[in-house]
Every structure is written in C-alpha cells, then in structure tokens.
Motif scaffolding. Structure first.
Motif, PDB file in Angstrom:
ATOM      1  N   UNK A  85       6.714  -4.165   2.945  1.00  0.00           N
ATOM      2  CA  UNK A  85       7.365  -3.213   3.652  1.00  0.00           C
ATOM      3  C   UNK A  85       6.419  -2.417   4.656  1.00  0.00           C
ATOM      4  N   UNK A  86       5.131  -2.197   4.245  1.00  0.00           N
ATOM      5  CA  UNK A  86       4.293  -1.399   5.069  1.00  0.00           C
ATOM      6  C   UNK A  86       3.331  -2.202   5.684  1.00  0.00           C
ATOM      7  N   UNK A  87       3.341  -3.520   5.616  1.00  0.00           N
ATOM      8  CA  UNK A  87       2.467  -4.604   6.396  1.00  0.00           C
ATOM      9  C   UNK A  87       2.631  -4.205   7.896  1.00  0.00           C
ATOM     10  N   UNK A  88       1.526  -4.458   8.582  1.00  0.00           N
ATOM     11  CA  UNK A  88       1.695  -4.403  10.039  1.00  0.00           C
ATOM     12  C   UNK A  88       1.957  -6.000  10.530  1.00  0.00           C
ATOM     13  N   UNK A  89       3.056  -5.893  11.387  1.00  0.00           N
ATOM     14  CA  UNK A  89       3.688  -7.001  11.595  1.00  0.00           C
ATOM     15  C   UNK A  89       2.658  -7.902  12.818  1.00  0.00           C
ATOM     16  N   UNK A 335     -16.205   8.213   7.519  1.00  0.00           N
ATOM     17  CA  UNK A 335     -16.275   8.200   6.026  1.00  0.00           C
ATOM     18  C   UNK A 335     -15.079   8.741   5.431  1.00  0.00           C
ATOM     19  N   UNK A 336     -14.884   8.261   3.855  1.00  0.00           N
ATOM     20  CA  UNK A 336     -13.621   8.607   3.448  1.00  0.00           C
ATOM     21  C   UNK A 336     -13.928   8.657   1.725  1.00  0.00           C
ATOM     22  N   UNK A 337     -13.313   9.201   1.127  1.00  0.00           N
ATOM     23  CA  UNK A 337     -13.612   9.444  -0.470  1.00  0.00           C
ATOM     24  C   UNK A 337     -13.289   7.894  -1.036  1.00  0.00           C
ATOM     25  N   UNK A 338     -12.376   7.360  -0.716  1.00  0.00           N
ATOM     26  CA  UNK A 338     -11.938   5.919  -1.322  1.00  0.00           C
ATOM     27  C   UNK A 338     -10.911   5.249  -0.410  1.00  0.00           C
ATOM     28  N   UNK A 339     -10.621   3.999  -0.726  1.00  0.00           N
ATOM     29  CA  UNK A 339      -9.420   3.375   0.178  1.00  0.00           C
ATOM     30  C   UNK A 339      -8.294   3.365  -0.571  1.00  0.00           C
ATOM     31  N   UNK A 340      -7.468   2.635  -0.392  1.00  0.00           N
ATOM     32  CA  UNK A 340      -5.909   2.419  -0.920  1.00  0.00           C
ATOM     33  C   UNK A 340      -5.833   1.253  -1.694  1.00  0.00           C
ATOM     34  N   UNK A 341      -4.896   1.051  -2.345  1.00  0.00           N
ATOM     35  CA  UNK A 341      -4.551  -0.364  -3.301  1.00  0.00           C
ATOM     36  C   UNK A 341      -4.104  -1.004  -2.203  1.00  0.00           C
ATOM     37  N   UNK A 342      -4.483  -2.421  -2.543  1.00  0.00           N
ATOM     38  CA  UNK A 342      -3.639  -3.439  -1.632  1.00  0.00           C
ATOM     39  C   UNK A 342      -2.384  -3.579  -1.819  1.00  0.00           C
ATOM     40  N   UNK A 343      -1.748  -3.342  -3.116  1.00  0.00           N
ATOM     41  CA  UNK A 343      -0.194  -3.529  -3.031  1.00  0.00           C
ATOM     42  C   UNK A 343       0.246  -2.192  -2.842  1.00  0.00           C
ATOM     43  N   UNK A 344       1.161  -2.139  -2.040  1.00  0.00           N
ATOM     44  CA  UNK A 344       2.028  -0.943  -1.713  1.00  0.00           C
ATOM     45  C   UNK A 344       3.036  -0.434  -2.964  1.00  0.00           C
ATOM     46  N   UNK A 345       3.203   0.901  -2.978  1.00  0.00           N
ATOM     47  CA  UNK A 345       3.961   1.383  -3.977  1.00  0.00           C
ATOM     48  C   UNK A 345       5.426   1.343  -3.686  1.00  0.00           C
ATOM     49  N   UNK A 346       6.274   1.838  -4.568  1.00  0.00           N
ATOM     50  CA  UNK A 346       7.655   1.829  -4.463  1.00  0.00           C
ATOM     51  C   UNK A 346       8.068   2.887  -3.376  1.00  0.00           C
ATOM     52  N   UNK A 347       7.024   3.789  -3.366  1.00  0.00           N
ATOM     53  CA  UNK A 347       7.533   4.940  -2.128  1.00  0.00           C
ATOM     54  C   UNK A 347       7.002   4.416  -0.933  1.00  0.00           C
ATOM     55  N   UNK A 348       6.833   3.253  -0.285  1.00  0.00           N
ATOM     56  CA  UNK A 348       6.240   2.612   0.881  1.00  0.00           C
ATOM     57  C   UNK A 348       5.168   3.330   1.145  1.00  0.00           C
ATOM     58  N   UNK A 349       4.238   3.472   0.138  1.00  0.00           N
ATOM     59  CA  UNK A 349       2.930   4.121   0.259  1.00  0.00           C
ATOM     60  C   UNK A 349       1.816   3.285  -0.278  1.00  0.00           C
ATOM     61  N   UNK A 350       0.573   3.806  -0.413  1.00  0.00           N
ATOM     62  CA  UNK A 350      -0.328   3.346  -1.425  1.00  0.00           C
ATOM     63  C   UNK A 350      -1.100   4.147  -2.157  1.00  0.00           C
ATOM     64  N   UNK A 351      -1.533   3.812  -3.181  1.00  0.00           N
ATOM     65  CA  UNK A 351      -2.308   4.834  -4.089  1.00  0.00           C
ATOM     66  C   UNK A 351      -3.714   4.758  -3.869  1.00  0.00           C
ATOM     67  N   UNK A 352      -4.448   5.435  -4.688  1.00  0.00           N
ATOM     68  CA  UNK A 352      -5.992   5.518  -4.423  1.00  0.00           C
ATOM     69  C   UNK A 352      -6.532   4.211  -4.904  1.00  0.00           C
ATOM     70  N   UNK A 353      -7.437   3.642  -4.026  1.00  0.00           N
ATOM     71  CA  UNK A 353      -7.887   2.268  -4.460  1.00  0.00           C
ATOM     72  C   UNK A 353      -9.541   2.374  -4.485  1.00  0.00           C
ATOM     73  N   UNK A 354      -9.998   1.411  -3.882  1.00  0.00           N
ATOM     74  CA  UNK A 354     -11.579   1.371  -4.017  1.00  0.00           C
ATOM     75  C   UNK A 354     -12.352   1.405  -2.433  1.00  0.00           C
TER      76      UNK A 354
END
Length: 423
Positions: A85-89, A335-354
């Motif tokens: 859902x959130x991947x860039x075409x 710089x940023x504290x971390x990245x996001x999860x590779x897999x999107x979540x159910x809210x069409x977003x991403x969670x805290x990743x590495x």
C-alpha cells in the motif's frame, strides 16, 4: 569580558519558531591529537581567502525517518511485497542506478546528485539498535554504544579538548529544537534566552552601555536582534549596520525553511556586522531539526511532504552558502534516531525499525551511493534490516577527514572515516 569567555550562549529566534543556541568555544589548552592531513585536502584550521574554516551542518530528521521510502530498493521484488500500500510506484520514483531510486518528493536534490555533491550512506545504525525515541537519539547525540550511557554530546566532547578548529568564535548553533543534542552538557553551559536580560542579570554591563564597555557582547546582542528581524522575510533588503546587501536567497515558506533562513542569516549577518565577524571567525557546527518523521499511520502523504521540505530546504541552504562563498567549506549531514520497519503496518504506516540511509552534501563531498544497499530477503528475527555502517563512522569522517582531529578521543573507540570527501 570576551565573547569566547562565555562557555555557552543561546538566543531565541522567536520569529522562526526556533531556539538558536550560540555556545562559545571551549578554551581548554590541552591539545587534541590531529591526523596529518584531512581527506578533504583542506587544512580545517586554516582559513580560506575569505577567512572561512570548515563548517558542519547537522540536520536531524526527528521521529525516525523511513529509509526504504527515501532511498528505494525498487529492483528488489520484496520491496513491493512488504509495502503493497505504501510502496512508491516504479513510474514515480527517481532512478539513481539499477537498484536504488529516490522518493519523487526529493526531485529538488537531483542537481546536487548530478554535480556529485550528494553522497548517500546506506544501512546506517549501530549494534543492538534501541527502538525507543528517547534512548536512541541519546545514543546518536552522545555517540555511545547501546549499553553505554554518556553525559556529553559528541561535539561537546570534541570542543572540550580544543575549539574545532582553533580560531572559531563559537562552537555552534542549535535551531529548531530546545534540546542541545550533540552539543549538550558542555562545561558551565549558560542558556542565553535574551541577550539584554542576560546582560542585566549577570551585572556585566547595562544594556545601554554595551557598545562602549563590551563591544563583543554588544555584537552578540545585535546579531540576535538582526536574526529576529530578518526571520519573517525571505529576501531582506539590506544590512542596517553597513549598508551591504543581505542574502538574496529565497527560502521555503515552512518551519524548516525558517530555521534554515535563520541559520543562514546568522552566518551572513555575522560576516558583515561592525567588522566583528561571528561567522567569519566561524562557528564549527550548526544543528537544524525537521520534525514529524514518526509515521505510524497514513505515512505516504506525511512522508512526501517532509521529504519535500527537506529537499527544498537543503537546496536553499546550498544557494545561500554559495552566495556567501562557503559551500566548499561546508559539510551537511542528516541523522535520525532510527529507521522504520521494512513491512508496512495495518495503518498504512511503518513502525520503529533499525537502519536508514543518510545524506551528506557539500562542495567537497564525493557524491554517489556508499555503504551497503538493503537486501530485503535477509531480515533479522524481528523483521528488521541488519546494520552495515555504524553511525560513528560518519562522525569519524567529520572529526578526522573534515576537522583533522583524532576521532578515537571523542568517540572513545576506533572508527574508520568513510570515503565521503574528495582529496
């Protein structure tokens, strides 16, 4: 009392909605070991023809930027499987090579990329990443291990040894955040929220007699006033103090654009004011903050808007620095504290990743892709990407290759600089 006797100073640029800190250079005489020659080929302690030394500008992407939708591994089929859902075409992205592309909102950065003045470091984090906002940004700010707790910011530790490089009028400015970040907990720090009130409270001088009795403090007061006056305008007409033209660069009409405008106006005003250069002697570091990257829900629109602000802001920053003749002596790093999860979540977003990629820009940057590209079929047990570049390698690049210092003293371990600068 000299300006450099104030061990830390701050001023609020209220018109820009940002706190601007001006910590003065620490003056400890014990020397920090230096490498023989910085990789940039320019001695950082030696001014150029206009009196400029090497400047660092840090841009914090606060909240944890989604690296996979910033620098997109579009050739990896797993990207579209993980992000239905959130991947860039593919037809929208900006292709960099056969594997990587930029988010379309980063289109303004393409002139930097094509000029080979933009480096992208992929896979940046640290061992055993902590996914708490508070703790992870503390690790980045202090350059600590995940299991190590340090009090001082990594720039504060550098400046505690010796001003970087010697001859700088102030250590740095922090704009867009009330937190000192990498400049935190320097010795005897003073927060100067209002220069006039500070002068009264300290009983140093009466504000009305600043010019006659303390010219340098009067200069700091005037610079702060000029910044506040200039902040609401994209194109200030003239510098009231000497009649010279102020910056002609136009800045984006956003909070981040206002922060950049404030920083650039501070540099420009400092150059021209009363023959007492704040920036001509130099600040060693500026930190800016772009908020809003904690995109747990409805990420596509939010993230696109943030990346557009980043790209437009960085290009206006380059334009101002070119106008001042400072682009070749400036290194810009995100710089940023971390990245996001590779897999999107159910809210069409991403969670805290590495891990996440980070940008490094400047007139002496060796542009291109650096680090290790993400391989989405090799996620760890928590569904995150492994670390390939320790963020302290980026800091070592600043300390050794840009400023000619021994990074082991500041980072308390040995990290090799990355090949991000042209010899």
């Amino acid at each position: 009392m000299k300006r450099r006797d104030f061990l830390a100073m701050a001023s609020v640029a209220s018109a820009a909605g940002a706190a601007m800190w001006l910590p003065a250079a620490f003056v400890a005489e014990q020397g920090m070991a230096r490498v023989d020659e910085p990789a940039s080929g320019v001695s950082p302690g030696t001014p150029d023809a206009r009196g400029y030394r090497n400047l660092l500008i840090l841009v914090e992407l606060k909240g944890g930027n989604d690296g996979l939708n910033t620098v997109i591994p579009y050739a990896d089929p797993a990207y579209y499987t993980l992000r239905k859902n959130i991947g860039i075409k593919r037809e929208q992205l900006i292709q960099l090579d056969g594997r990587a592309a930029l988010h379309p909102a980063l289109q303004p950065l393409m002139p930097l990329w094509q000029a080979r003045e933009l480096a992208i470091v992929q896979g940046v984090s640290y061992a055993q990443p902590n996914l708490s906002h508070f703790r992870s940004i503390e690790i980045w700010d202090t350059a600590s291990r995940a299991d190590q707790y340090l009090r001082e910011g990594w720039l504060s530790r550098a400046f505690a040894q010796r001003p970087v490089p010697a001859g700088f009028a102030a250590d740095g400015m922090v704009i867009g955040s009330a937190e000192m970040g990498p400049l935190a907990n320097g010795a005897d720090t003073i927060a100067l929220m209002d220069p006039v009130r500070f002068a009264r409270a300290s009983r140093l001088v009466a504000p009305g007699s600043l010019h006659g009795r303390n010219v340098e403090l009067h200069h700091v007061h005037d610079v702060a006033g000029d910044i506040v006056k200039a902040a609401p305008f994209a194109r200030p007409a003239t510098d009231a103090h000497d009649g010279q033209s102020a910056l002609k660069t136009a800045f984006p009409p956003s909070a981040f654009g206002a922060s950049i405008r404030t920083a650039m106006q501070a540099l420009s005003t400092g150059d021209n004011l009363q023959g007492l250069p704040l920036a001509g002697e130099g600040v060693a570091a500026i930190r800016l903050t772009l908020n809003g990257f904690d995109t747990h829900q409805n990420q596509p629109g939010q993230h696109a808007a943030l990346l557009a602000q980043l790209a437009e802001g960085l290009m206006s920053m380059k334009a101002a620095l070119v106008e001042m003749g400072r682009w070749d002596r400036t290194l810009v790093m995100t710089y940023s504290e971390f990245g996001r999860t590779p897999r999107e979540n159910l809210g069409h977003g991403t969670d805290h990743g590495t891990v996440a990629p980070h940008f490094v820009a400047g007139g002496r940057v060796r542009g291109g892709l650096h680090g290790v590209p993400p391989v989405l079929t090799r996620l760890d047990g928590n569904g995150n990407l492994p670390v390939s570049v320790d963020f302290r390698e980026m800091y070592a690049t600043v300390l050794a290759s840009w400023w000619g210092l021994d990074p082991a003293i500041v980072l308390r371990d040995r990290f090799a600089p990355l090949p991000l600068l042209r010899v």
